[in-house]
Design an enzyme around this catalytic site. Structure first.
Site, short mmCIF file in Angstrom:
data_model
loop_
_atom_site.label_atom_id
_atom_site.label_comp_id
_atom_site.label_asym_id
_atom_site.label_seq_id
_atom_site.Cartn_x
_atom_site.Cartn_y
_atom_site.Cartn_z
N HIS A 108 0.81 -1.22 0.00
CA HIS A 108 0.00 0.00 0.00
C HIS A 108 0.84 1.27 0.00
CE1 HIS A 108 -3.71 2.35 0.97
NE2 HIS A 108 -4.27 1.32 0.37
N ASP A 169 -7.68 4.27 8.89
CA ASP A 169 -9.02 4.19 8.29
C ASP A 169 -9.20 2.93 7.46
OD1 ASP A 169 -10.02 6.60 9.34
OD2 ASP A 169 -9.04 7.77 7.77
N GLU A 280 -13.22 12.84 13.05
CA GLU A 280 -12.56 13.16 11.79
C GLU A 280 -13.37 14.22 11.07
OE1 GLU A 280 -11.22 10.22 9.07
OE2 GLU A 280 -10.05 9.10 10.56
#
Length: 529
Positions: A108, A169, A280
């Site tokens: 990632h 997240d 958030e």
């Protein structure tokens, strides 16, 4: 007609020479890794796992989908010893060997950080070992492999009614990957990043040493590796703090048109003792309706008013909140949530709320991933930009960036939320702003392949460059999260007064600069200072 003998011999010599040249060129081409002089030495190593010299192209790609550095080999380790043996072998080869090593988790990375040109990529997800081990008690924790995914830890720990405290997240990332950066999400204001919730690590250094470390044992290596961008060692095992897991989540979104009110409410929430468990926010630019899908799966408290609300092209700011609870506390939580919300200054007609299972809330991004993959929109370039901005400069930043640089809809979410510096440990390698409160602003854009418009890669990169140039000229004191620089001077500026300590740690734990070459901080066999 028969050719004269001399002419025939010349033709044969030409044929032989051409054949030799073709063979020679084949040996130096990247695709034929078996021709590398390093291959025989790697093949002789006593391993439980194995090297693959043919199927290496997957290790030259990552989520960023912008850089491709083809390795010579991919190691599929079964044991930590496989990793240590490989690195020790390359260490013993000395500075004259060009071999470097990159640990690759779930791939990632954004800028090729887990890649290595003509080096060895270690596939951390191949690492076998003890199963995930959950320990209950007054201070529960879990022992996991560095190549394990956070989503798997969540599933296993929930069997015991427990879960890690701090998250990212997106949960389909490896332990070693997030701990090498920091690991931030909406819980960071309360529990700190993931690196603030680690008790112990097992690390393989750039010398091939396997070392256990914690705050009590090999303390310097422990703090070096946490947020160390893979520069000092490969995390092969970690002990993560756990807490009691809730069953349900009240998931809330509200809108603001006033940035000052938006940030004031965010800062109030992260500074209060009894408040939400997750805070958030994100920015919505130039939408003409109530938005496209920001409220999907949410219910409006006042559907009539909500249906009449129009953005009129204004930039809006969405505050996203979550309150964890168990079913026996439902009535109490409903009262608390209503009380908390009554103190906030959002647009009253834009209150949207949902109730979901805890695991569904934490794994929410994976739902979007599945949808994007079904449309072939996941494996596209992701020129993300993540910034940490001091509280005192966030309004200056927002005015220029959201008011001038970004004037059209962004091709991806723009996150913005504050965290408390007191929850971060200064001894780790992460560089953050000096102020007590700072904001994460994340431009999580996706580029449309071959597009030359505002959703194209070049346009997004130009926008990112303008944002960074503004931060520098306005002296905002911004630090990059998941940093990417191409020169030593830029890295020195990033670390500032901590650069020398970072260099000393590199010299202590990876003096030949074998590890994580994709970060482009150090070059092998070149003096660090």
């Amino acid at each position: 007609m028969r050719y004269p003998p001399v002419y025939f011999l010349k033709q044969m010599n030409t044929f032989i020479i051409k054949g030799f040249m073709i063979l020679f060129v084949s040996c130096v081409t990247i695709k034929l890794n078996l021709c590398s002089p390093n291959t025989p030495s790697l093949n002789t190593l006593p391993l439980n796992g194995h090297f693959n010299f043919h199927e290496v192209h997957h290790a030259a790609r990552d989520f960023g989908n912008r850089y491709q550095f083809l390795p010579m080999a991919v190691l599929h380790p079964k044991t930590v010893s496989d990793i240590a043996t490989t690195i020790k072998h390359i260490w013993d080869m000395g500075p004259h060997s060009e071999l470097t090593v990159a640990a690759r988790g779930h791939g990632h990375s954004l800028q090729g950080q887990a890649q290595t040109q003509r080096g060895v990529v270690i596939n951390m997800e191949s690492l076998e070992g003890p199963e995930i081990q959950v320990y209950t008690g007054s201070s529960p924790y879990v022992d996991v492999s560095g190549g394990e995914l956070w989503i798997n830890i969540l599933h296993e720990s929930l069997k015991y009614g427990l879960a890690p405290k701090s998250w990212t997240d997106y949960l389909h990332l490896t332990i070693g990957g997030t701990l090498s950066n920091a690991g931030i999400s909406g819980q960071a204001f309360r529990h700190g990043p993931q690196i603030s919730n680690v008790h112990q690590l097992e690390v393989v250094t750039g010398k091939g040493e396997v070392i256990n470390c914690s705050e009590e044992q090999n303390e310097d290596l422990f703090h070096s590796v946490l947020g160390g961008l893979g520069q000092f060692g490969i995390i092969t095992r970690a002990r993560i703090s756990l807490e009691a897991a809730p069953a349900r989540v009240k998931w809330i979104r509200v809108l603001y048109s006033d940035f000052a009110a938006f940030t004031q409410d965010q800062e109030h929430l992260i500074s209060s003792e009894n408040t939400f468990d997750y805070v958030e926010g994100f920015v919505i630019i130039n939408r003409t309706g109530l938005l496209n899908n920001w409220r999907s799966s949410f219910n409006s408290k006042d559907p009539v008013q909500a249906s009449q609300f129009k953005s009129d092209g204004r930039t809006l700011f969405c505050l996203e909140l979550a309150k964890y609870f168990n079913l026996d506390k439902t009535d109490l939580i409903n009262e608390e949530v209503e009380n908390f919300l009554s103190r906030l200054s959002y647009i009253r007609s834009t209150l949207f709320m949902s109730e979901v299972a805890y695991i569904d809330f934490l794994d929410r991004v994976h739902v979007s991933e599945i949808k994007l993959r079904s449309k072939d929109l996941w494996d596209v370039p992701h020129p993300w930009l993540n910034l940490l901005i001091p509280k005192s400069k966030i309004h200056t930043f927002a005015e220029e960036v959201f008011g001038s640089i970004l004037t059209a809809t962004s091709n991806g979410p723009i996150l913005i939320y504050p965290v408390n510096r007191s929850k971060w440990d200064n001894r780790t390698s992460v560089v953050i702003p000096e102020e007590h409160i700072f904001y994460l602003v994340a431009f999580l854009t996706s580029a449309v392949p071959s597009s030359t418009g505002t959703d194209g890669l070049e346009h997004i990169l130009t926008q990112n460059k303008r944002i960074l140039e503004f931060c520098e000229t306005a002296h905002l004191g911004v630090k990059q999260y998941l940093p990417h620089y191409t020169t030593k001077k830029e890295w020195q500026a990033h670390f500032g007064p901590r650069w020398e300590a970072f260099v000393q740690r590199k010299s202590a734990y990876d003096p030949l600069a074998i590890l994580a070459p994709g970060q482009r901080i150090f070059q092998k066999a070149i003096p660090f200072s």
